[in-house]
Design an enzyme around this catalytic site. Sequence first.
Site, PDB file in Angstrom:
ATOM      1  NE  ARG A  86      -3.880   2.269   0.740  1.00  9.50           N
ATOM      2  CZ  ARG A  86      -3.819   3.596   0.723  1.00  9.50           C
ATOM      3  NH1 ARG A  86      -2.699   4.205   0.371  1.00  9.50           N
ATOM      4  NH2 ARG A  86      -4.884   4.300   1.088  1.00  9.50           N
ATOM      5  CD  GLU A 107     -11.127   2.101  -2.049  1.00 12.48           C
ATOM      6  OE1 GLU A 107     -10.756   1.122  -2.724  1.00 12.48           O
ATOM      7  OE2 GLU A 107     -10.573   2.447  -0.990  1.00 12.48           O
ATOM      8  NE  ARG A 130      -3.642  -2.740   2.084  1.00 14.62           N
ATOM      9  CZ  ARG A 130      -4.518  -1.802   1.729  1.00 14.62           C
ATOM     10  NH1 ARG A 130      -4.884  -1.714   0.466  1.00 14.62           N
ATOM     11  NH2 ARG A 130      -5.003  -0.955   2.615  1.00 14.62           N
TER      12      ARG A 130
END
Length: 219
Positions: A106, A114, A157
Amino acid sequence: MSTNRHLQKTMRRHVTRAARRGIRQRRAAAGTARGKHNPAGSQGIWMWFGVVVLAILAAAVISWIQQREPAVPDGFSEDAQAAVLERVVDGDTIVVRIGGTEERVRLLNIDTPETVHPNRPVECGGPEASEHLKDLLSPGDTVILEFDEDLRDRYDRLLAGVYAEGVLVNAEMAEAGWGEPVYFAPNARFLPEVEEAWAQAEAAGVGLFSDDLDCEPAL
């Protein structure tokens, strides 16, 4: 890299032990009556030879893998990690390969609209943000990951500043008007550069600030 060094040390130990067994077996074979065939001794020698050949091949494979792994160039921190891009997920998430393992990364201090969130619809500018990141990064590219205080988020992540050819991709996404500055404590390492780039995007009227968008961005 430390794992490869461990494997190499393990292989060297196996080779040493195999060689010692081979020496003992040869001495035992030599101690028998001259001219008398010793099947056990011959079999042991061939087993020793096979182990050595396999160890050499394994060491060669490890060395080949090490040579293919990208290295961190000068100018980055000691904690920086080189990786190979596998794919772009969306405007602020990528998948890389580090030492044979895939990691989802990320990009720190930016938030793009999104496109793949399981509980949200595709947001205005989301597809464009993803396409822009794909323009900046291609599968097979070497990227350098720089980290902050927290290394992972709740989705496991990696959280990183992503550099390609020495340029901070996080800030590039902001400068194009797709990566809005965001702060999730305690990671603020790249925030000033991102905020500056975002201000430039607003002044230039690009990305989510563009009048040409056919949707209303959530700014």
